[in-house]
Motif scaffolding. Structure first.
Motif, PDB file in Angstrom:
ATOM      1  N   UNK A   1       0.828  -1.206   0.000  1.00 47.12           N
ATOM      2  CA  UNK A   1       0.000   0.000   0.000  1.00 47.12           C
ATOM      3  C   UNK A   1       0.861   1.254   0.000  1.00 47.12           C
ATOM      4  N   UNK A   2       1.951   1.232   0.757  1.00 46.76           N
ATOM      5  CA  UNK A   2       2.855   2.382   0.764  1.00 46.76           C
ATOM      6  C   UNK A   2       3.527   2.575  -0.595  1.00 46.76           C
ATOM      7  N   UNK A   3       3.884   1.464  -1.238  1.00 47.75           N
ATOM      8  CA  UNK A   3       4.482   1.552  -2.574  1.00 47.75           C
ATOM      9  C   UNK A   3       3.489   2.130  -3.581  1.00 47.75           C
ATOM     10  N   UNK A   4       2.234   1.685  -3.499  1.00 46.79           N
ATOM     11  CA  UNK A   4       1.212   2.191  -4.418  1.00 46.79           C
ATOM     12  C   UNK A   4       0.920   3.660  -4.144  1.00 46.79           C
ATOM     13  N   UNK A   5       0.921   4.051  -2.868  1.00 47.43           N
ATOM     14  CA  UNK A   5       0.729   5.461  -2.523  1.00 47.43           C
ATOM     15  C   UNK A   5       1.879   6.293  -3.090  1.00 47.43           C
ATOM     16  N   UNK A   6       3.103   5.788  -2.950  1.00 53.69           N
ATOM     17  CA  UNK A   6       4.268   6.490  -3.496  1.00 53.69           C
ATOM     18  C   UNK A   6       4.177   6.613  -5.013  1.00 53.69           C
ATOM     19  N   UNK A   7       3.808   5.512  -5.672  1.00 52.76           N
ATOM     20  CA  UNK A   7       3.694   5.521  -7.137  1.00 52.76           C
ATOM     21  C   UNK A   7       2.646   6.519  -7.599  1.00 52.76           C
ATOM     22  N   UNK A   8       1.495   6.522  -6.935  1.00 50.97           N
ATOM     23  CA  UNK A   8       0.414   7.426  -7.316  1.00 50.97           C
ATOM     24  C   UNK A   8       0.826   8.880  -7.175  1.00 50.97           C
ATOM     25  N   UNK A   9       1.500   9.186  -6.075  1.00 46.66           N
ATOM     26  CA  UNK A   9       1.956  10.560  -5.860  1.00 46.66           C
ATOM     27  C   UNK A   9       2.982  10.962  -6.913  1.00 46.66           C
ATOM     28  N   UNK A  10       3.922  10.064  -7.198  1.00 45.78           N
ATOM     29  CA  UNK A  10       4.985  10.374  -8.157  1.00 45.78           C
ATOM     30  C   UNK A  10       4.414  10.640  -9.551  1.00 45.78           C
ATOM     31  N   UNK A  11       3.528   9.762 -10.031  1.00 44.35           N
ATOM     32  CA  UNK A  11       3.003   9.945 -11.396  1.00 44.35           C
ATOM     33  C   UNK A  11       2.047  11.131 -11.479  1.00 44.35           C
ATOM     34  N   UNK A  12       1.527  11.569 -10.337  1.00 37.61           N
ATOM     35  CA  UNK A  12       0.620  12.716 -10.348  1.00 37.61           C
ATOM     36  C   UNK A  12       1.316  14.055 -10.267  1.00 37.61           C
ATOM     37  N   UNK A  13       2.623  14.058 -10.017  1.00 35.54           N
ATOM     38  CA  UNK A  13       3.347  15.309  -9.833  1.00 35.54           C
ATOM     39  C   UNK A  13       3.288  16.248 -11.044  1.00 35.54           C
ATOM     40  N   UNK A  14       3.545  15.769 -12.280  1.00 36.20           N
ATOM     41  CA  UNK A  14       3.515  16.707 -13.408  1.00 36.20           C
ATOM     42  C   UNK A  14       2.134  17.307 -13.654  1.00 36.20           C
ATOM     43  N   UNK A  15       1.080  16.579 -13.294  1.00 30.81           N
ATOM     44  CA  UNK A  15      -0.276  17.061 -13.543  1.00 30.81           C
ATOM     45  C   UNK A  15      -0.802  17.940 -12.414  1.00 30.81           C
ATOM     46  N   UNK A  16      -0.451  17.611 -11.162  1.00 28.68           N
ATOM     47  CA  UNK A  16      -1.015  18.306 -10.007  1.00 28.68           C
ATOM     48  C   UNK A  16       0.021  19.122  -9.254  1.00 28.68           C
ATOM     49  N   UNK A  17       1.234  18.618  -9.155  1.00 26.67           N
ATOM     50  CA  UNK A  17       2.306  19.341  -8.483  1.00 26.67           C
ATOM     51  C   UNK A  17       2.568  18.837  -7.076  1.00 26.67           C
ATOM     52  N   UNK A  18       3.811  19.036  -6.616  1.00 23.37           N
ATOM     53  CA  UNK A  18       4.225  18.599  -5.280  1.00 23.37           C
ATOM     54  C   UNK A  18       3.371  19.232  -4.194  1.00 23.37           C
ATOM     55  N   UNK A  19       3.080  20.521  -4.349  1.00 24.37           N
ATOM     56  CA  UNK A  19       2.389  21.261  -3.296  1.00 24.37           C
ATOM     57  C   UNK A  19       0.947  20.812  -3.141  1.00 24.37           C
ATOM     58  N   UNK A  20       0.298  20.411  -4.240  1.00 28.29           N
ATOM     59  CA  UNK A  20      -1.142  20.173  -4.226  1.00 28.29           C
ATOM     60  C   UNK A  20      -1.555  18.706  -4.271  1.00 28.29           C
ATOM     61  N   UNK A  21      -0.636  17.793  -4.584  1.00 25.64           N
ATOM     62  CA  UNK A  21      -1.034  16.408  -4.827  1.00 25.64           C
ATOM     63  C   UNK A  21      -1.665  15.765  -3.597  1.00 25.64           C
ATOM     64  N   UNK A  22      -1.208  16.137  -2.405  1.00 22.92           N
ATOM     65  CA  UNK A  22      -1.764  15.512  -1.200  1.00 22.92           C
ATOM     66  C   UNK A  22      -3.235  15.856  -1.029  1.00 22.92           C
ATOM     67  N   UNK A  23      -3.642  17.041  -1.473  1.00 22.92           N
ATOM     68  CA  UNK A  23      -5.056  17.413  -1.384  1.00 22.92           C
ATOM     69  C   UNK A  23      -5.910  16.534  -2.288  1.00 22.92           C
ATOM     70  N   UNK A  24      -5.361  16.143  -3.443  1.00 24.14           N
ATOM     71  CA  UNK A  24      -6.090  15.258  -4.347  1.00 24.14           C
ATOM     72  C   UNK A  24      -6.127  13.835  -3.804  1.00 24.14           C
ATOM     73  N   UNK A  25      -5.200  13.489  -2.943  1.00 23.77           N
ATOM     74  CA  UNK A  25      -5.209  12.188  -2.288  1.00 23.77           C
ATOM     75  C   UNK A  25      -6.284  12.150  -1.195  1.00 23.77           C
ATOM     76  N   UNK A  26      -6.425  13.245  -0.461  1.00 23.30           N
ATOM     77  CA  UNK A  26      -7.270  13.256   0.738  1.00 23.30           C
ATOM     78  C   UNK A  26      -8.698  13.701   0.457  1.00 23.30           C
ATOM     79  N   UNK A  27      -8.868  14.840  -0.227  1.00 23.37           N
ATOM     80  CA  UNK A  27     -10.184  15.477  -0.323  1.00 23.37           C
ATOM     81  C   UNK A  27     -11.253  14.617  -0.994  1.00 23.37           C
TER      82      UNK A  27
END
Length: 286
Positions: A185-211
């Protein structure tokens, strides 16, 4: 697709897939109380992005993804090991890792930008704030493939993943490999965050994970429904954010995506409040 240019349509589909994956993985993360871990992972990936950029001699999404993934794994390992070898509490370890890694990423990005070898801001704005419009078609295919693989792994390990999310101790007593599923689960969370960076950005990606996951929880108590609603909100918000950014380049895609997610949450909260009030009044009158 709705009269949009081919490139724009592909980018919208790619970002929607990122949002849907964030919604699915985010549901597991929120239920396991790993929101802060996701935030730390997002910020900790920046040094890896910079190292991948430097090694490639320029923009290379595959190598930057690899660097971000390894940097994220190192952050996860530190977050888990620090409380075991010291008196550091988990939340303290998360905050420390987040700050140190993000600080290192900012220093590395500034050094690369000021080196004169790559010119300008060297494309780091896309990773900081999200810029799906700057992605090439091959980059979108890479992101989409990674998202599909992540969802497929979740589907294949669904029962174990749900079991570990709700009652890991019980499954551990039964002799099931809960620790491996936890790391998965941690690996999948890491992968999801990494591939989402160019589209959402480092600053905002966690909000797309949580909200999206938190919003979906307002609509249902059933896990399957929460997953579907969360995926739908994530996909819709990401596509709208990317569309707004493509229409006006001054609008950061990540920020607009987060605002759409937040609007969905607020509307859902208001509807839930009035529905509960109406139900209570109906019960009293009857």
């Amino acid at each position: 697709m709705f009269g949009l240019p081919y490139n724009t349509a592909v980018v919208l589909l790619g970002t929607a897939l990122v949002g849907a994956t964030c919604g699915i993985i985010g549901t597991f993360a929120v239920l396991r109380r790993r929101a802060l871990t996701g935030d730390a992972l997002a910020h900790a990936s920046l040094p890896g992005v910079c190292i991948g950029y430097y090694l490639a001699g320029g923009q290379n999404l595959a190598l930057q993804f690899a660097g971000a993934f390894l940097s994220g794994l190192l952050a996860v390992w530190l977050i888990r090991i620090l409380p075991q070898i010291s008196k550091t509490r988990t939340e303290t370890a998360v905050a420390g890792v987040l700050s140190v890694f993000f600080g290192a990423g900012i220093v590395l990005s500034r050094m690369i930008q000021n080196s004169g070898k790559f010119g300008g801001r060297a494309g780091f704005d896309a990773f900081l704030f999200g810029s799906p419009g700057s992605l090439l078609i091959k980059d979108v295919y890479l992101i989409g493939g990674a998202c599909l693989l992540t969802v497929l792994i979740i589907a294949l390990t669904f029962r174990l993943s749900v079991g570990v999310t709700f009652d890991a101790d019980f499954l551990s007593v039964q002799g099931l490999p809960t620790n491996r599923v936890d790391w998965l689960q941690l690996l999948l969370l890491t992968t999801t965050i990494v591939v989402g960076l160019p589209a959402i950005g480092v600053v905002m990606i966690v909000a797309l994970i949580i909200t999206p996951a938190v919003t979906a929880r307002l609509w249902s108590d059933r896990f399957y429904q929460i997953l579907l609603i969360s995926a739908g909100i994530g996909a819709g918000a990401s596509a709208i954010g990317a569309l707004l950014s493509s229409l006006d380049t001054r609008i950061p895609a990540g920020a607009s995506t987060v605002l759409v997610c937040t609007a969905c949450y607020l509307v859902s909260l208001v509807i839930r409040h009035f529905a509960r009030t109406f139900h209570d009044l109906e019960r009293i009158t009857n």
